[in-house]
Design an enzyme around this catalytic site. Structure first.
Site, short mmCIF file in Angstrom:
data_model
loop_
_atom_site.label_atom_id
_atom_site.label_comp_id
_atom_site.label_asym_id
_atom_site.label_seq_id
_atom_site.Cartn_x
_atom_site.Cartn_y
_atom_site.Cartn_z
N TYR A 88 0.51 -1.09 -0.23
CA TYR A 88 0.00 0.44 0.03
C TYR A 88 0.71 1.59 0.12
CZ TYR A 88 -4.06 -3.07 1.27
OH TYR A 88 -5.35 -4.14 0.90
N LYS A 141 4.12 -15.86 1.92
CA LYS A 141 3.76 -16.69 0.73
C LYS A 141 4.71 -16.90 0.18
CE LYS A 141 0.84 -17.78 -2.52
NZ LYS A 141 -0.44 -18.81 -2.88
N ASP A 193 -2.89 -18.39 1.85
CA ASP A 193 -4.26 -18.94 1.26
C ASP A 193 -4.88 -19.94 1.94
OD1 ASP A 193 -1.86 -20.26 0.69
OD2 ASP A 193 -2.17 -20.96 -1.29
N ASP A 213 -5.53 -6.83 6.03
CA ASP A 213 -6.65 -6.05 5.35
C ASP A 213 -7.25 -7.64 5.38
OD1 ASP A 213 -7.70 -4.35 5.23
OD2 ASP A 213 -6.85 -3.41 2.36
N ASP A 254 -10.72 -8.36 8.02
CA ASP A 254 -12.54 -8.49 7.43
C ASP A 254 -13.02 -10.35 7.63
OD1 ASP A 254 -11.97 -5.82 7.40
OD2 ASP A 254 -13.11 -5.84 5.71
#
Ligand code: NAD
Length: 354
Positions: free
Chosen positions: A140, A189, A221, A245, A249
């Site tokens: 980001y 990852k 994943d 992020d 959620d």
């Protein structure tokens, strides 16, 4: 007994209603435990743009920087959607986070037993996890832009993490795990990304200072699958900005309404920013229907992490638990057979249970 200066950003939409609820709860805690909470209002977000033409006026930022901690409702509203990027209400939030150097975002997800019916999972088990997300680095904040590529015009965003950035967030996670159930799951990852390779190495290096904490590496994943399959296996999850992020959620949904979920953004000092995870919910603003619990629990996190007042934080969390167990529900938690309370009535019940 202490005196604490709290900068209060009520913000937009339902922000003022839910922040006032949290302030009333803090005032009750102050009376009960002989503390003084002094509230200094800092005008930020859409309301600041309307008044001063800036989402984060210098004076508002200074109030935050001089406080012991910041309590925020939410900023934003559809009327601001077409403003230039630097004038948008969300800039205020990013500005405060950046200026205060808040690199760690803590998002607890705990399933209240009274709310097992609003949980979308069939057999959720005892969910009580904490996502520690790196907040001011990663993709980001990396270089981004547009260029000509093999398939025409292409957008790019660079993900990079430096050793010190990973080490400091890992320390936050290990130290929090020591106060919880002693387990850290580091999400990356590393089978594909160079950044994740470095992330994994740094987390393991830091782990050697915390031998009492169990560490596991989980690919992102798989982490998403495990959060839906058996969320109760997680204690502290530590991860970068992008994965955090999304996974925070996902964890939030595992425990039901966004109206009950608090968060904290912290650094190595005791000062931080405490806010509900929800936004300004403009369509329900000013109607006394917003759920105040997320902001009230954010105030509890402030007591625990910023002021080291664990008994007081426990008292708020117990009061919320008891109120929900008594059948009190706001509209977002509607359940057949139970009356629906307004923001103010829910707040009063919680205060009476402290
Ligand atoms: P939102 O979180 O405001 O609302 C999503 C849904 O949840 C809506 O249906 C809303 O009514 C409901 N909801 C949210 N909080 C609730 C509460 N306390 N009680 C009951 N119901 C609640 O997200 P959105 O609709 O995507 O965004 C609205 C505005 O908020 C936008 O301008 C967005 O930019 C801003 N926003 C701000 C923050 C922040 O300040 N940290 C975070 C997210 C969104």
């Amino acid at each position: 007994m202490g005196i604490y200066n709290i900068a209060v950003i009520k913000g937009d939409g339902i922000g003022p209603e839910v922040v006032e609820s949290a302030m009333d709860v803090l005032t009750k805690i102050g009376d009960r435990y002989s503390h003084t909470f002094a509230f200094n209002e800092s005008v930020c977000g859409g309301v600041a743009y309307d008044r001063y033409g800036e989402p984060l006026p210098k004076e508002s930022l200074d109030i935050c920087l001089m406080s012991d901690s910041v309590l925020l409702g939410a900023v934003g509203g559809y009327q601001y959607d077409n403003l230039p990027y630097e004038k948008r209400p969300e800039r205020a939030l990013l500005g405060v986070r950046k200026e205060m150097g808040l690199y760690a975002n803590l998002r607890p997800a705990k399933l209240f037993s009274a709310l097992s019916k609003v949980c979308p999972l069939k057999s959720p088990g005892d969910i009580d996890l904490l996502v520690v997300r790196e907040l001011i680095g990663g993709i980001y904040f990396g270089e981004k832009g547009m260029r000509q590529g093999k398939y025409g015009s292409e957008g790019y965003d660079i993900m990079a993490y430096g050793e010190l950035e990973v080490e400091r967030i890992a320390r936050v996670a290990f130290e929090l795990a020591q106060k919880r159930r002693g387990k850290v799951s580091s999400i990356d990852k590393a089978n594909v990304l160079k950044t994740s390779g470095l992330w994994r190495k740094c987390v393991h290096d830091v782990h050697s200072d915390y031998p009492d904490v169990q560490l596991e590496d989980v690919l992102v994943d798989n982490a998403a699958m495990q959060l839906v399959r058996e969320p109760s296996q997680f204690d502290v999850i530590v991860t970068g900005n992008l994965f955090g992020d999304i996974l925070s959620d996902l964890s939030a949904m595992c425990v039901g309404s966004i109206g009950i979920l608090p968060s904290a953004s912290i650094n190595e000092t005791t000062r931080g920013l405490y806010e509900p995870i929800h936004g300004s919910a403009p369509t329900i603003a000013g109607q006394n229907i917003a759920n105040p619990i997320a902001t009230i629990l954010s105030a509890a996190m402030m007591l625990r992490y910023a002021f080291n007042l664990s008994d007081e934080a426990d008292a708020i969390e117990r009061a919320v638990d008891k109120t929900l167990n008594e059948g009190a529900r706001t509209a977002d938690l509607r359940e057949e057979g139970l009356p629906v309370l307004g923001t103010k009535e829910m707040t009063e019940k919680i205060i009476n249970n402290i």
